[in-house]
Write a protein that holds these residues in place. Structure first.
Motif, short mmCIF file in Angstrom:
data_model
loop_
_atom_site.label_atom_id
_atom_site.label_comp_id
_atom_site.label_asym_id
_atom_site.label_seq_id
_atom_site.Cartn_x
_atom_site.Cartn_y
_atom_site.Cartn_z
N THR A 1 -7.81 -2.43 -2.15
CA THR A 1 -8.47 -1.70 -3.23
C THR A 1 -7.52 -1.44 -4.39
O THR A 1 -7.89 -0.87 -5.41
CB THR A 1 -9.03 -0.34 -2.72
N LYS B 1 -6.01 -0.03 1.71
CA LYS B 1 -5.42 0.50 0.48
C LYS B 1 -4.86 -0.64 -0.38
O LYS B 1 -4.99 -0.64 -1.61
CB LYS B 1 -4.32 1.50 0.85
N SER C 1 0.86 -1.19 0.00
CA SER C 1 0.00 0.00 0.00
C SER C 1 0.89 1.23 0.00
O SER C 1 0.50 2.31 -0.41
CB SER C 1 -0.88 0.01 1.24
N ALA D 1 -5.04 0.57 -4.55
CA ALA D 1 -4.68 1.98 -4.71
C ALA D 1 -3.19 2.14 -4.44
O ALA D 1 -2.76 2.64 -3.41
CB ALA D 1 -5.50 2.84 -3.75
N ASN E 1 -1.12 -0.55 5.02
CA ASN E 1 -2.51 -0.10 5.03
C ASN E 1 -3.32 -1.15 4.27
O ASN E 1 -3.36 -1.14 3.04
CB ASN E 1 -2.62 1.27 4.38
#
Length: 264
Positions: A171, A168, A113, A173, A165
């Motif tokens: 997803t 994160k 992340s 990201a 994270n």
């Protein structure tokens, strides 16, 4: 198809994409083959990974009494800088601690992340990176024991993160980073005792996860609160199952839960 047994962290195999397996006492499941199928999870009971008793799981798949007694759950597991086997000092079981602590360890950078520093036994590369959902990683130092790896990680944590994270990561990201450059920048902060073990001739490892659809927002499944769940499996990343409705299930975080799995 029906499976039943106590959950442990999924075993993995390097491939493109990574292959995941749930291993039970008398059977195993290649989880990749369940993608786009409906998976039903029923929580039946607890089963401590050490004593096998039906007691509430405290941490790491162990009941509370086992967690505070067995050598494989000592504080030095999570905080390698507390390792003392290299000094001949026992925490809970010196023979066990020598076996685990007095072997080659890697301090690494992983990007799941964000860039983080971490420690693992050399034998756990790249398994550790897969478990963290890292899409790229690189070794910084290879040291002969866990203590040296621990103090190196502590020193580097002042200059780079040491946490993932997980929302994160799930997803997706994420951004690619030049980990070779990061390693060079961090070299100056490595403790003197570990400087001679610095690695400068290996490149990044890139990992591909079997994900068909990433969640837009993450909803975490807790079997203690929701003992029955059914959904279409859309991906596997780190130690998480990702479902079509954006529910995610942390298999490793549910070690010691005895479940029935139905696939259709």
């Amino acid at each position: 198809m029906q499976y039943e047994g106590v959950l442990r962290k999924m075993q993995t195999e390097i491939a493109s994409p990574i292959q995941y397996y749930m291993v039970f006492k008398d059977d195993f499941l290649n989880v990749n083959q369940v993608l786009n199928k409906t998976l039903k999870i029923n929580f039946i009971k607890h089963q401590c990974l050490n004593c096998g008793n039906d007691r509430p799981i405290y941490r790491q798949g162990f009941c509370k009494s086992c967690f505070f007694e067995i050598p494989s759950a000592g504080d030095w597991i999570m905080r390698p800088e507390l390792s003392t086997a290299h000094l001949g000092k026992e925490d809970r079981d010196l023979e066990y601690e020598k076996k685990v602590q007095l072997q080659p360890h890697i301090v690494y950078l992983a990007n799941s992340s964000n860039i983080k520093v971490g420690v693992t036994r050399k034998t756990q590369v790249p398994t550790r990176w897969i478990d963290q959902g890292a899409h790229e990683a690189i070794e910084i130092v290879e040291v002969p024991n866990r203590y040296l790896a621990g103090i190196t990680e502590v020193a580097l944590k002042d200059h780079i993160g040491d946490k993932t994270n997980w929302r994160k990561m799930l997803t997706n990201a994420i951004e690619d980073e030049n980990l070779v450059e990061w390693r060079s920048k961090l070299k100056q902060y490595i403790p003197m005792e570990a400087q001679e073990y610095f690695l400068d001739n290996n490149g990044e490892t890139h990992l591909e996860f079997p994900v068909l659809q990433y969640p837009k927002t993450v909803k975490s499944l807790n079997l203690s609160k929701t003992p029955e769940f059914e959904g279409v499996l859309k991906g596997i990343k780190g130690q998480y199952l990702i479902f079509e409705d954006d529910t995610v299930f942390n298999v490793r975080g549910s070690e010691g839960y005895y479940v029935a799995l139905g696939i259709h």
